[in-house]
Motif scaffolding. Sequence first.
Motif, PDB file in Angstrom:
ATOM      1  N   ILE A 265       0.851  -1.193   0.000  1.00 49.59           N
ATOM      2  CA  ILE A 265       0.000   0.000   0.000  1.00 49.59           C
ATOM      3  C   ILE A 265       0.883   1.238   0.000  1.00 49.59           C
ATOM      4  O   ILE A 265       1.822   1.343   0.789  1.00 49.59           O
ATOM      5  N   ASP A 266       0.584   2.183  -0.868  1.00 45.03           N
ATOM      6  CA  ASP A 266       1.369   3.418  -0.960  1.00 45.03           C
ATOM      7  C   ASP A 266       1.134   4.293   0.276  1.00 45.03           C
ATOM      8  O   ASP A 266      -0.012   4.464   0.725  1.00 45.03           O
ATOM      9  N   ASP A 267       2.224   4.859   0.773  1.00 47.40           N
ATOM     10  CA  ASP A 267       2.168   5.827   1.881  1.00 47.40           C
ATOM     11  C   ASP A 267       1.373   5.299   3.083  1.00 47.40           C
ATOM     12  O   ASP A 267       0.584   6.027   3.706  1.00 47.40           O
ATOM     13  N   LEU A 268       1.573   4.025   3.429  1.00 53.21           N
ATOM     14  CA  LEU A 268       0.818   3.428   4.532  1.00 53.21           C
ATOM     15  C   LEU A 268       1.155   4.107   5.865  1.00 53.21           C
ATOM     16  O   LEU A 268       0.281   4.313   6.702  1.00 53.21           O
ATOM     17  N   ARG A 269       2.412   4.459   6.048  1.00 53.84           N
ATOM     18  CA  ARG A 269       2.801   5.083   7.310  1.00 53.84           C
ATOM     19  C   ARG A 269       2.195   6.469   7.475  1.00 53.84           C
ATOM     20  O   ARG A 269       1.853   6.899   8.587  1.00 53.84           O
ATOM     21  N   SER A 270       2.057   7.179   6.383  1.00 56.09           N
ATOM     22  CA  SER A 270       1.428   8.506   6.493  1.00 56.09           C
ATOM     23  C   SER A 270      -0.055   8.363   6.816  1.00 56.09           C
ATOM     24  O   SER A 270      -0.624   9.192   7.544  1.00 56.09           O
ATOM     25  N   ILE A 271      -0.677   7.314   6.309  1.00 49.87           N
ATOM     26  CA  ILE A 271      -2.075   7.050   6.651  1.00 49.87           C
ATOM     27  C   ILE A 271      -2.194   6.732   8.142  1.00 49.87           C
ATOM     28  O   ILE A 271      -3.120   7.177   8.824  1.00 49.87           O
ATOM     29  N   GLU A 272      -1.229   5.966   8.654  1.00 51.33           N
ATOM     30  CA  GLU A 272      -1.251   5.630  10.074  1.00 51.33           C
ATOM     31  C   GLU A 272      -1.102   6.888  10.927  1.00 51.33           C
ATOM     32  O   GLU A 272      -1.795   7.057  11.947  1.00 51.33           O
ATOM     33  N   LYS A 273      -0.208   7.799  10.520  1.00 50.74           N
ATOM     34  CA  LYS A 273       0.000   9.016  11.299  1.00 50.74           C
ATOM     35  C   LYS A 273      -1.236   9.904  11.285  1.00 50.74           C
ATOM     36  O   LYS A 273      -1.553  10.555  12.286  1.00 50.74           O
ATOM     37  N   ARG A 274      -1.927   9.898  10.183  1.00 52.31           N
ATOM     38  CA  ARG A 274      -3.077  10.799  10.066  1.00 52.31           C
ATOM     39  C   ARG A 274      -4.337  10.219  10.698  1.00 52.31           C
ATOM     40  O   ARG A 274      -5.100  10.940  11.359  1.00 52.31           O
ATOM     41  N   TYR A 275      -4.568   8.909  10.506  1.00 46.83           N
ATOM     42  CA  TYR A 275      -5.837   8.304  10.945  1.00 46.83           C
ATOM     43  C   TYR A 275      -5.688   7.311  12.091  1.00 46.83           C
ATOM     44  O   TYR A 275      -6.695   6.829  12.622  1.00 46.83           O
ATOM     45  N   GLY A 276      -4.444   6.990  12.457  1.00 49.90           N
ATOM     46  CA  GLY A 276      -4.250   6.075  13.588  1.00 49.90           C
ATOM     47  C   GLY A 276      -3.965   4.643  13.161  1.00 49.90           C
ATOM     48  O   GLY A 276      -4.164   4.248  12.011  1.00 49.90           O
ATOM     49  N   ALA A 277      -3.502   3.861  14.147  1.00 52.18           N
ATOM     50  CA  ALA A 277      -3.120   2.474  13.872  1.00 52.18           C
ATOM     51  C   ALA A 277      -4.309   1.609  13.498  1.00 52.18           C
ATOM     52  O   ALA A 277      -4.184   0.655  12.723  1.00 52.18           O
ATOM     53  N   SER A 278      -5.489   1.931  14.040  1.00 55.59           N
ATOM     54  CA  SER A 278      -6.672   1.115  13.720  1.00 55.59           C
ATOM     55  C   SER A 278      -7.027   1.207  12.241  1.00 55.59           C
ATOM     56  O   SER A 278      -7.438   0.218  11.628  1.00 55.59           O
ATOM     57  N   MET A 279      -6.862   2.398  11.662  1.00 51.41           N
ATOM     58  CA  MET A 279      -7.121   2.556  10.226  1.00 51.41           C
ATOM     59  C   MET A 279      -6.097   1.762   9.413  1.00 51.41           C
ATOM     60  O   MET A 279      -6.436   1.111   8.418  1.00 51.41           O
ATOM     61  N   MET A 280      -4.834   1.797   9.849  1.00 46.33           N
ATOM     62  CA  MET A 280      -3.809   1.057   9.134  1.00 46.33           C
ATOM     63  C   MET A 280      -4.094  -0.452   9.184  1.00 46.33           C
ATOM     64  O   MET A 280      -3.993  -1.159   8.174  1.00 46.33           O
ATOM     65  N   ASP A 281      -4.489  -0.944  10.373  1.00 41.33           N
ATOM     66  CA  ASP A 281      -4.803  -2.369  10.501  1.00 41.33           C
ATOM     67  C   ASP A 281      -5.994  -2.755   9.628  1.00 41.33           C
ATOM     68  O   ASP A 281      -6.008  -3.819   9.000  1.00 41.33           O
ATOM     69  N   ALA A 282      -6.991  -1.874   9.591  1.00 40.14           N
ATOM     70  CA  ALA A 282      -8.175  -2.158   8.774  1.00 40.14           C
ATOM     71  C   ALA A 282      -7.815  -2.222   7.290  1.00 40.14           C
ATOM     72  O   ALA A 282      -8.314  -3.076   6.550  1.00 40.14           O
ATOM     73  N   LEU A 283      -6.930  -1.314   6.859  1.00 46.60           N
ATOM     74  CA  LEU A 283      -6.508  -1.327   5.454  1.00 46.60           C
ATOM     75  C   LEU A 283      -5.705  -2.583   5.119  1.00 46.60           C
ATOM     76  O   LEU A 283      -5.860  -3.163   4.045  1.00 46.60           O
ATOM     77  N   LEU A 284      -4.834  -3.000   6.045  1.00 50.53           N
ATOM     78  CA  LEU A 284      -4.048  -4.215   5.810  1.00 50.53           C
ATOM     79  C   LEU A 284      -4.952  -5.447   5.721  1.00 50.53           C
ATOM     80  O   LEU A 284      -4.744  -6.326   4.886  1.00 50.53           O
ATOM     81  N   LYS A 285      -5.966  -5.508   6.607  1.00 47.83           N
ATOM     82  CA  LYS A 285      -6.916  -6.620   6.531  1.00 47.83           C
ATOM     83  C   LYS A 285      -7.659  -6.603   5.205  1.00 47.83           C
ATOM     84  O   LYS A 285      -7.852  -7.645   4.566  1.00 47.83           O
ATOM     85  N   LEU A 286      -8.083  -5.415   4.793  1.00 39.64           N
ATOM     86  CA  LEU A 286      -8.795  -5.287   3.522  1.00 39.64           C
ATOM     87  C   LEU A 286      -7.891  -5.669   2.361  1.00 39.64           C
ATOM     88  O   LEU A 286      -8.313  -6.389   1.433  1.00 39.64           O
ATOM     89  N   PHE A 287      -6.671  -5.203   2.400  1.00 42.33           N
ATOM     90  CA  PHE A 287      -5.693  -5.517   1.359  1.00 42.33           C
ATOM     91  C   PHE A 287      -5.466  -7.020   1.254  1.00 42.33           C
ATOM     92  O   PHE A 287      -5.443  -7.605   0.159  1.00 42.33           O
ATOM     93  N   ALA A 288      -5.316  -7.666   2.404  1.00 45.01           N
ATOM     94  CA  ALA A 288      -5.106  -9.116   2.420  1.00 45.01           C
ATOM     95  C   ALA A 288      -6.326  -9.860   1.896  1.00 45.01           C
ATOM     96  O   ALA A 288      -6.207 -10.824   1.128  1.00 45.01           O
ATOM     97  N   GLN A 289      -7.510  -9.402   2.299  1.00 41.14           N
ATOM     98  CA  GLN A 289      -8.739 -10.058   1.848  1.00 41.14           C
ATOM     99  C   GLN A 289      -8.915  -9.933   0.338  1.00 41.14           C
ATOM    100  O   GLN A 289      -9.261 -10.906  -0.346  1.00 41.14           O
TER     101      GLN A 289
END
Length: 416
Positions: A265-289
């Motif tokens: 995922i592009d710029d995943l760390r910036s997404i985490e900084k802006r929206y929090g770790a829960s958003m990053m985890d949700a995106l990773l789960k979605l990406f994996a699914q």
Amino acid sequence: MNLDVKTLFMVVTQGYFTGALILGVLAVTVRSIPKTIRAGWGLWSLCLLLSGLGALLIGQRGAIPDYLSIVAANAFLTISFGLTPNATALLNNKKMPYLSLPVLGTVGWFALYSFDFFREDTFLRVIYVNVFCLIGILLCLRESLQLDRQQISSWFLTVAFVLDAVVRVSFIVPHLQQQYPSLLVSYETMHLQICMLVLIGTIVIKVVGISVSIFEIQRQQFREESEKDALTGLLNQRGFLRTASVQTEKHSLPITNYALVLMEIDDLRSIEKRYGASMMDALLKLFAQISRFSTPQDVIAGVDRNGQIALYLPQSDQTGANSYARRISKTLITKSRSASGSQVSTTMSAGIFAGSNETPLQRALEIAGNCLHQARKNGGNKIITHEPGNRGQLKHTDADIPFARRLKTPVQNPSS
């Protein structure tokens, strides 16, 4: 040496009932095992119980009516040996493929017994029941040889079924050579008494073999759990490498093609900084699914600590791998917008290696990682595919890092 026939029948009967009790208790109490395996234990318990009832009634022949000691006893045996191949198939996580076998065997027994020539001939009855039991045993042997994940159990059951088949043949052969006035008289011969002792041994080996499968199944479950990523459910780095390596070795001869896709995922760390770790985890789960359900069943998917997902596509080429990567990219953009209420529009970058199994998996991961780095370096939201002629131009990465190293790049201000 002259063994007591009644004692042998009693030991055989007790062996069947004891085995039925042990496997029945295991089927009820061990809840951590898959349902199909527990169903196999339960069905095996029923088979041993029916065989025990049959042996009990046969041992009482002459003291109880024939409809119990002959008709019911042999019906119990045909049902039991008709069900055992299905019980063994369940141990292999398969459906019951021989459901018609106990029905045909039992109906055939009742149909033939209605005729005088069959009812009054001990030889024909012995041949029918033991040939049918032999068919069931051979099918069990076939199923036991397919217990790949339970190797010790497979050996135990294979030995038990081979011995059981020898016993059934040994029951048939003397009746082909000599006519006995009754079944119990034939059991008084030394040859068949030894067969009864062997039969007792087969019962013990079967119960031990099936019981040992508990430890093998649990060991397999622990290994599978240790090789899965807790967040995404995909294989972790170690599990991916092991599974993909096994798949590559399977297709080592003749030379075949495979593809490897490495995505992030592009710029995943910036997404985490802006929206929090829960958003990053949700995106990773979605990406994996999305990655898992956008590819065929035989594709192996794995993820590393940094969120890079690798796809191993056996017998695939550059075009197929690129097609899957594009499908995942488009789906990720759409699903991430929908899931976040249009707050986040997530894109991904991918690097693809496509070649033959002459290229080791480690080298393929290295090449795909460099392609992924080039995609991210060029602004992201790109898929770069390895061209064999450009191998020398690719930047080398450490061989001991199976997934692409996450390169440190400046994170843009999310508000800009």
